[in-house]
Design a protein around this motif. Structure first.
Motif, PDB file in Angstrom:
ATOM      1  N   TYR A  75      37.720 -42.571  41.598  1.00 34.13           N
ATOM      2  CA  TYR A  75      36.569 -42.647  42.500  1.00 34.13           C
ATOM      3  C   TYR A  75      35.607 -43.740  42.028  1.00 34.13           C
ATOM      4  O   TYR A  75      35.488 -44.023  40.834  1.00 34.13           O
ATOM      5  CB  TYR A  75      35.821 -41.315  42.542  1.00 34.13           C
ATOM      6  CG  TYR A  75      36.625 -40.160  43.099  1.00 34.13           C
ATOM      7  CD1 TYR A  75      36.683 -39.921  44.473  1.00 34.13           C
ATOM      8  CD2 TYR A  75      37.311 -39.296  42.255  1.00 34.13           C
ATOM      9  CE1 TYR A  75      37.404 -38.867  44.986  1.00 34.13           C
ATOM     10  CE2 TYR A  75      38.042 -38.229  42.763  1.00 34.13           C
ATOM     11  CZ  TYR A  75      38.085 -38.018  44.124  1.00 34.13           C
ATOM     12  OH  TYR A  75      38.811 -36.968  44.622  1.00 34.13           O
ATOM     13  N   ASP A  76      34.914 -44.327  42.995  1.00 32.05           N
ATOM     14  CA  ASP A  76      33.929 -45.360  42.649  1.00 32.05           C
ATOM     15  C   ASP A  76      32.851 -45.398  43.722  1.00 32.05           C
ATOM     16  O   ASP A  76      33.104 -45.053  44.883  1.00 32.05           O
ATOM     17  CB  ASP A  76      34.611 -46.730  42.535  1.00 32.05           C
ATOM     18  CG  ASP A  76      33.717 -47.773  41.883  1.00 32.05           C
ATOM     19  OD1 ASP A  76      32.720 -47.378  41.232  1.00 32.05           O
ATOM     20  OD2 ASP A  76      34.012 -48.970  42.007  1.00 32.05           O
ATOM     21  N   ILE A  77      31.642 -45.782  43.327  1.00 34.79           N
ATOM     22  CA  ILE A  77      30.570 -46.058  44.277  1.00 34.79           C
ATOM     23  C   ILE A  77      30.603 -47.553  44.551  1.00 34.79           C
ATOM     24  O   ILE A  77      30.333 -48.362  43.660  1.00 34.79           O
ATOM     25  CB  ILE A  77      29.200 -45.616  43.730  1.00 34.79           C
ATOM     26  CG1 ILE A  77      29.190 -44.100  43.511  1.00 34.79           C
ATOM     27  CG2 ILE A  77      28.078 -46.016  44.683  1.00 34.79           C
ATOM     28  CD1 ILE A  77      27.911 -43.578  42.860  1.00 34.79           C
ATOM     29  N   VAL A  78      30.935 -47.912  45.774  1.00 33.24           N
ATOM     30  CA  VAL A  78      31.168 -49.312  46.105  1.00 33.24           C
ATOM     31  C   VAL A  78      29.854 -50.053  46.356  1.00 33.24           C
ATOM     32  O   VAL A  78      29.628 -51.140  45.829  1.00 33.24           O
ATOM     33  CB  VAL A  78      32.104 -49.432  47.328  1.00 33.24           C
ATOM     34  CG1 VAL A  78      32.357 -50.894  47.666  1.00 33.24           C
ATOM     35  CG2 VAL A  78      33.413 -48.706  47.068  1.00 33.24           C
ATOM     36  N   GLU A  79      29.017 -49.475  47.178  1.00 33.10           N
ATOM     37  CA  GLU A  79      27.776 -50.156  47.532  1.00 33.10           C
ATOM     38  C   GLU A  79      26.805 -49.146  48.125  1.00 33.10           C
ATOM     39  O   GLU A  79      27.133 -47.991  48.357  1.00 33.10           O
ATOM     40  CB  GLU A  79      28.036 -51.268  48.557  1.00 33.10           C
ATOM     41  CG  GLU A  79      28.631 -50.758  49.865  1.00 33.10           C
ATOM     42  CD  GLU A  79      28.944 -51.874  50.835  1.00 33.10           C
ATOM     43  OE1 GLU A  79      28.629 -53.028  50.514  1.00 33.10           O
ATOM     44  OE2 GLU A  79      29.472 -51.580  51.913  1.00 33.10           O
ATOM     45  N   GLY A  80      25.596 -49.644  48.389  1.00 27.79           N
ATOM     46  CA  GLY A  80      24.562 -48.813  48.994  1.00 27.79           C
ATOM     47  C   GLY A  80      23.222 -49.156  48.371  1.00 27.79           C
ATOM     48  O   GLY A  80      23.133 -49.412  47.163  1.00 27.79           O
ATOM     49  N   ILE A  81      22.159 -49.188  49.186  1.00 25.21           N
ATOM     50  CA  ILE A  81      20.825 -49.472  48.667  1.00 25.21           C
ATOM     51  C   ILE A  81      20.431 -48.383  47.675  1.00 25.21           C
ATOM     52  O   ILE A  81      20.485 -47.189  47.977  1.00 25.21           O
ATOM     53  CB  ILE A  81      19.798 -49.545  49.814  1.00 25.21           C
ATOM     54  CG1 ILE A  81      20.143 -50.699  50.753  1.00 25.21           C
ATOM     55  CG2 ILE A  81      18.389 -49.708  49.263  1.00 25.21           C
ATOM     56  CD1 ILE A  81      19.261 -50.781  51.970  1.00 25.21           C
ATOM     57  N   GLY A  82      20.067 -48.802  46.482  1.00 29.20           N
ATOM     58  CA  GLY A  82      19.700 -47.838  45.448  1.00 29.20           C
ATOM     59  C   GLY A  82      20.886 -47.184  44.778  1.00 29.20           C
ATOM     60  O   GLY A  82      20.724 -46.199  44.046  1.00 29.20           O
TER      61      GLY A  82
END
Length: 249
Positions: A121-128
């Motif tokens: 799993y990974d957090i790809v993008e997003g404000i904050g």
């Protein structure tokens, strides 16, 4: 895939052997060459549907009466990574307190893979998005080092990868307001004047205070302990009660 062979102790032509597939739960999966005994695939093979095939092969001689020998073939299917991971939801909802500490758990996201391959799993993008982390189990937490929760909502794009295929989902995180700000008057001192012995309800002045919290936590009401005046709890308007103000007193 493989080739089976049977021998017959008789002389020719009785010793001429031919081959057939016996009974099977998947009769259309394989084909056997009746002369050579070579077994080949006859249709699609999917590990997720059948990890192992087991069936009987018949060897028939050419005598009369015709005699038969049997053997069992067991074929293990090798799993290929031909299925992408799939999130259980396309969009996940979550909430976190604005005063939460680093490392606070937010929520799990879950992806499955029919090939049983390990998922990353990974957090790809997003404000904050720098305020958040995701571990190998799909648990999203606040960053364990430092956080700056300045928004009322965060929208993250998270990914699940099995090494070949990657899929994405959206995580919407609402920031829950905490009543951690006190009301602040817009002025430190308010000045006004009034004649003595006024009638009830004479307007004196209006005070105003603001609160940096949100929603109901930002709703300000007013009160006063003075007997000669009354303050509207909603508007902050101060007016006279009447007959109770004497300059000499």
């Amino acid at each position: 895939i493989l080739e089976v062979s049977a021998v017959d102790g008789d002389s020719m032509p009785n010793a001429q052997v031919s081959y057939e597939l016996g009974e099977s739960d998947t009769p259309d999966a394989f084909f056997i060459n009746s002369l050579t005994g070579a077994i080949t695939t006859a249709g699609s093979i999917d590990f997720e549907q059948n990890a192992v095939f087991e069936f009987t092969i018949l060897a028939l001689d050419s005598g009369s009466p015709q005699l038969t020998g049997t053997t069992t073939v067991r074929i293990a299917v090798e799993n290929l990574n031909d299925n992408p991971p799939t999130f259980t939801q396309s969009t996940y909802q979550a909430s976190v307190s604005e005063v939460a500490i680093p490392g606070t758990s937010v929520r799990f996201v879950v992806a499955t893979d029919e090939d049983m391959d390990p998922i990353t799993y990974d957090i790809v993008e997003g404000i904050g998005s720098e305020n958040f982390e995701i571990n190998s189990d799909g648990l999203i937490t606040l960053n364990s080092v430092s956080i700056d929760i300045a928004e009322v909502q965060y929208e993250l794009n998270v990914s699940a990868s099995d090494g070949v295929f990657t899929r994405h989902a959206t995580v919407i995180i609402e920031v829950e307001d905490q009543n951690d700000n006190s009301p602040v008057f817009t002025q430190d001192v308010y000045t006004a004047s009034v004649t003595e012995n006024p009638q009830p309800g004479v307007f004196i002045t209006q005070v105003n205070a603001t609160d940096e919290d949100r929603g109901s936590n930002a709703e300000v009401t007013y009160s006063s302990s003075l007997e000669a005046f009354v303050i509207d709890p909603q508007s902050g308007v101060i007016s006279t009660v009447g007959g109770m103000i004497d300059r000499e007193q």
